[in-house]
Design a protein around this motif. Structure first.
Motif, PDB file in Angstrom:
ATOM      1  N   SER A 150      10.525  -5.721   1.200  1.00 20.50           N
ATOM      2  CA  SER A 150      11.151  -5.407  -0.085  1.00 20.50           C
ATOM      3  C   SER A 150      10.380  -6.137  -1.169  1.00 20.50           C
ATOM      4  CB  SER A 150      12.618  -5.844  -0.084  1.00 20.50           C
ATOM      5  OG  SER A 150      13.239  -5.497  -1.311  1.00 20.50           O
ATOM      6  N   LEU A 151       9.794  -5.375  -2.083  1.00 18.73           N
ATOM      7  CA  LEU A 151       8.952  -5.934  -3.127  1.00 18.73           C
ATOM      8  C   LEU A 151       9.459  -5.506  -4.496  1.00 18.73           C
ATOM      9  CD1 LEU A 151       5.503  -4.944  -1.587  1.00 18.73           C
ATOM     10  CD2 LEU A 151       6.620  -7.160  -1.387  1.00 18.73           C
ATOM     11  N   ASP A 152       9.299  -6.380  -5.467  1.00 15.80           N
ATOM     12  CA  ASP A 152       9.586  -6.034  -6.857  1.00 15.80           C
ATOM     13  C   ASP A 152       8.273  -5.634  -7.507  1.00 15.80           C
ATOM     14  OD1 ASP A 152       9.982  -6.142  -9.697  1.00 15.80           O
ATOM     15  OD2 ASP A 152      11.883  -7.155  -9.306  1.00 15.80           O
ATOM     16  N   ALA A 154      10.815  -2.294 -10.292  1.00 21.84           N
ATOM     17  CA  ALA A 154      11.475  -1.440  -9.305  1.00 21.84           C
ATOM     18  C   ALA A 154      11.438  -2.105  -7.939  1.00 21.84           C
ATOM     19  CB  ALA A 154      10.784  -0.080  -9.225  1.00 21.84           C
ATOM     20  N   GLN A 155      12.517  -1.938  -7.157  1.00 19.19           N
ATOM     21  CA  GLN A 155      12.536  -2.464  -5.799  1.00 19.19           C
ATOM     22  C   GLN A 155      11.878  -1.462  -4.873  1.00 19.19           C
ATOM     23  OE1 GLN A 155      16.298  -3.912  -4.247  1.00 19.19           O
ATOM     24  NE2 GLN A 155      15.620  -3.582  -2.144  1.00 19.19           N
ATOM     25  N   ILE A 156      10.787  -1.873  -4.238  1.00 18.55           N
ATOM     26  CA  ILE A 156      10.040  -1.023  -3.320  1.00 18.55           C
ATOM     27  C   ILE A 156      10.299  -1.494  -1.899  1.00 18.55           C
ATOM     28  CG2 ILE A 156       7.777  -0.135  -2.699  1.00 18.55           C
ATOM     29  CD1 ILE A 156       8.643   0.612  -5.513  1.00 18.55           C
ATOM     30  N   GLY A 157      10.723  -0.586  -1.024  1.00 18.48           N
ATOM     31  CA  GLY A 157      11.044  -0.942   0.348  1.00 18.48           C
ATOM     32  C   GLY A 157      12.483  -1.400   0.477  1.00 18.48           C
ATOM     33  N   SER A 208       7.640  11.715  -2.436  1.00 25.22           N
ATOM     34  CA  SER A 208       7.886  11.300  -3.813  1.00 25.22           C
ATOM     35  C   SER A 208       8.015   9.785  -3.849  1.00 25.22           C
ATOM     36  CB  SER A 208       9.166  11.949  -4.363  1.00 25.22           C
ATOM     37  OG  SER A 208      10.315  11.349  -3.793  1.00 25.22           O
ATOM     38  N   ARG A 209       7.847   9.190  -5.016  1.00 33.30           N
ATOM     39  CA  ARG A 209       7.986   7.739  -5.135  1.00 33.30           C
ATOM     40  C   ARG A 209       9.413   7.303  -4.857  1.00 33.30           C
ATOM     41  NH1 ARG A 209      10.627   5.646  -9.246  1.00 33.30           N
ATOM     42  NH2 ARG A 209       9.606   3.625  -9.000  1.00 33.30           N
ATOM     43  N   ASP A 210      10.384   8.196  -5.069  1.00 37.48           N
ATOM     44  CA  ASP A 210      11.786   7.826  -4.886  1.00 37.48           C
ATOM     45  C   ASP A 210      12.105   7.447  -3.441  1.00 37.48           C
ATOM     46  OD1 ASP A 210      12.615   8.271  -7.578  1.00 37.48           O
ATOM     47  OD2 ASP A 210      12.571  10.418  -7.207  1.00 37.48           O
ATOM     48  N   ILE A 211      11.307   7.938  -2.499  1.00 31.84           N
ATOM     49  CA  ILE A 211      11.606   7.701  -1.097  1.00 31.84           C
ATOM     50  C   ILE A 211      11.411   6.244  -0.705  1.00 31.84           C
ATOM     51  CG2 ILE A 211       9.302   8.140  -0.153  1.00 31.84           C
ATOM     52  CD1 ILE A 211      12.703   9.308   1.309  1.00 31.84           C
ATOM     53  N   VAL A 212      10.683   5.466  -1.502  1.00 35.59           N
ATOM     54  CA  VAL A 212      10.462   4.060  -1.162  1.00 35.59           C
ATOM     55  C   VAL A 212      11.149   3.111  -2.146  1.00 35.59           C
ATOM     56  CG1 VAL A 212       8.321   4.453   0.083  1.00 35.59           C
ATOM     57  CG2 VAL A 212       8.241   4.030  -2.384  1.00 35.59           C
ATOM     58  N   THR A 213      11.998   3.640  -3.027  1.00 34.75           N
ATOM     59  CA  THR A 213      12.727   2.798  -3.965  1.00 34.75           C
ATOM     60  C   THR A 213      14.227   2.987  -3.777  1.00 34.75           C
ATOM     61  OG1 THR A 213      13.050   4.347  -5.818  1.00 34.75           O
ATOM     62  CG2 THR A 213      10.886   3.299  -5.618  1.00 34.75           C
ATOM     63  N   ALA A 273       0.833  -1.204   0.000  1.00 29.53           N
ATOM     64  CA  ALA A 273       0.000   0.000   0.000  1.00 29.53           C
ATOM     65  C   ALA A 273       0.865   1.250   0.000  1.00 29.53           C
ATOM     66  CB  ALA A 273      -0.933  -0.003   1.219  1.00 29.53           C
ATOM     67  N   MET A 274       1.938   1.228   0.805  1.00 33.79           N
ATOM     68  CA  MET A 274       2.849   2.366   0.853  1.00 33.79           C
ATOM     69  C   MET A 274       3.470   2.614  -0.511  1.00 33.79           C
ATOM     70  SD  MET A 274       6.346   2.781   3.096  1.00 33.79           S
ATOM     71  CE  MET A 274       7.134   1.447   2.185  1.00 33.79           C
ATOM     72  N   ALA A 275       3.882   1.526  -1.172  1.00 29.63           N
ATOM     73  CA  ALA A 275       4.524   1.661  -2.475  1.00 29.63           C
ATOM     74  C   ALA A 275       3.565   2.225  -3.511  1.00 29.63           C
ATOM     75  CB  ALA A 275       5.050   0.296  -2.932  1.00 29.63           C
ATOM     76  N   LEU A 276       2.338   1.690  -3.538  1.00 24.87           N
ATOM     77  CA  LEU A 276       1.373   2.154  -4.519  1.00 24.87           C
ATOM     78  C   LEU A 276       0.991   3.604  -4.283  1.00 24.87           C
ATOM     79  CD1 LEU A 276      -0.909  -1.016  -4.699  1.00 24.87           C
ATOM     80  CD2 LEU A 276       0.723  -0.214  -6.430  1.00 24.87           C
ATOM     81  N   THR A 277       0.874   3.976  -3.003  1.00 26.33           N
ATOM     82  CA  THR A 277       0.565   5.369  -2.697  1.00 26.33           C
ATOM     83  C   THR A 277       1.685   6.281  -3.157  1.00 26.33           C
ATOM     84  OG1 THR A 277      -0.747   4.735  -0.783  1.00 26.33           O
ATOM     85  CG2 THR A 277       0.048   7.005  -0.846  1.00 26.33           C
ATOM     86  N   ALA A 278       2.910   5.882  -2.848  1.00 22.10           N
ATOM     87  CA  ALA A 278       4.050   6.718  -3.229  1.00 22.10           C
ATOM     88  C   ALA A 278       4.164   6.834  -4.737  1.00 22.10           C
ATOM     89  CB  ALA A 278       5.338   6.136  -2.645  1.00 22.10           C
TER      90      ALA A 278
END
Length: 331
Positions: free
Chosen positions: A272-274, A278-281, A171-176, A11-16
């Motif tokens: 950590s998700l792909d 992109a690597q999220i988390g 920004s999305r960059d903060i979680v990648t 959820a955090m990744a999708l929001t970001a």
């Protein structure tokens, strides 16, 4: 519990990823009238004065250009950077900028510490980010003062390294790991440069927040001569490093981790998700036992308090940077 944390991370990744940010595009633009960057000599002990002088001229020219364009806010920032008692290894005024400042005598130091910042670091926040000590320069100055207080008979230098495009919090960059990939390459290069400037001085790399992801990336791509200069790596206020354990960093350098009792970063899901390539988390919590770091007491402070003057984490981080890690304590 594990499934719930994975859902929160997704959820955090999708929001970001849904946030539209225009700042990054602005940072890549060139403002008309911006002075041409100087050609700097390769980093060596004997070339440091020339680099400092060239960057001082460039900062002054950039200040004048900002005033001519009516950007009084940026001009005021650059005027403070242009003080004659400040020394910079590199500088760029474009967009969010780039600033690498040296405190102390880099060529003759007995110990060197490099402070790697996290999100929201820009040329405009370099000297103050909410508070002075929460900024990169303010924290680096606190650290340098603490190192000299703890060991006045030792020559020390601190490098305040804003040498990578730090992500913005919203920004999305903060979680990648995207910004960390480029930042890690640059940081590894800096450590190699420091070895050429002063091969005798052990280098401690001190990594705050997203900066710990940058440091982990640097460790994994650093060549053997550069790594041999490292004495310690310290992660504080870290959301993770992009790897599951210290072993994956592939280094024999001691890796320390600490987190203040009221640091909000504790609530970040350690997943950590792909996602779409992109690597999220950032994976395992560095202060958790499975990661395998050496822990140091970081007191009761919050996310911006680690280098606060008079604080427990500042003292412990300074001791590690001085090569006195056996003396860290919760007193």
């Amino acid at each position: 519990m594990r499934a719930a944390r994975l859902r929160r991370g997704l959820a955090m990744a999708l929001t970001a990823c849904s946030i539209v940010v225009t700042v990054a595009a602005a940072a890549r633009s060139t403002v008309p009238g911006t002075p041409v960057p100087p050609r700097l000599p390769a980093m060596r002990a004997e070339t440091l004065p020339a680099r400092y002088a060239a960057n001082h001229r460039f900062i002054t020219e950039s200040e004048h250009a900002a005033r001519a364009l009516g950007d009084e806010g940026r001009a005021g920032v650059l005027a403070r950077l242009a003080r004659g008692d400040r020394h910079f290894l590199s500088f760029s005024p474009r967009g969010d900028g780039q600033v690498v400042e040296v405190l102390g005598d880099l060529a003759h130091a007995d110990r060197i510490a490099v402070v790697v910042p996290g999100s929201d670091t820009t040329v405009d926040t370099f000297d103050e980010l909410g508070t002075v000590y929460a900024s990169l320069n303010g924290g680096a100055r606190s650290l340098h003062a603490e190192m000299r207080k703890l060991q006045p008979d030792r020559k020390t230098a601190v490098v305040a390294w804003y040498g990578y495009p730090a992500p913005r919090t919203m920004s999305r960059d903060i979680v990648t790991t995207d910004r960390a990939l480029d930042g890690g390459r640059r940081l590894a290069g800096l450590v190699g440069d420091l070895r050429r400037v002063n091969a005798a001085a052990p280098v401690a790399v001190l990594c705050h927040s997203y900066g710990s992801v940058v440091c982990a990336t640097a460790l994994r791509r650093m060549d053997a001569p550069a790594e041999s200069s490292l004495s310690d790596v310290v992660l504080f206020g870290s959301p993770g490093t992009g790897v599951r354990s210290r072993a994956e960093l592939r280094t024999r350098v001691p890796v320390w981790a600490g987190r203040g009792a009221t640091d909000w970063i504790e609530g970040v899901p350690h997943v950590s998700l792909d996602l779409l390539g992109a690597q999220i988390g950032f994976g395992t919590d560095p202060v958790a036992a499975p990661f395998g770091a050496r822990l140091f007491p970081a007191g009761a402070g919050s996310h911006s308090d680690y280098l606060r003057p008079g604080g427990l984490p500042l003292r412990n981080i300074a001791l590690i940077a001085l090569g006195r890690g056996s003396e860290v304590s919760d007193d």
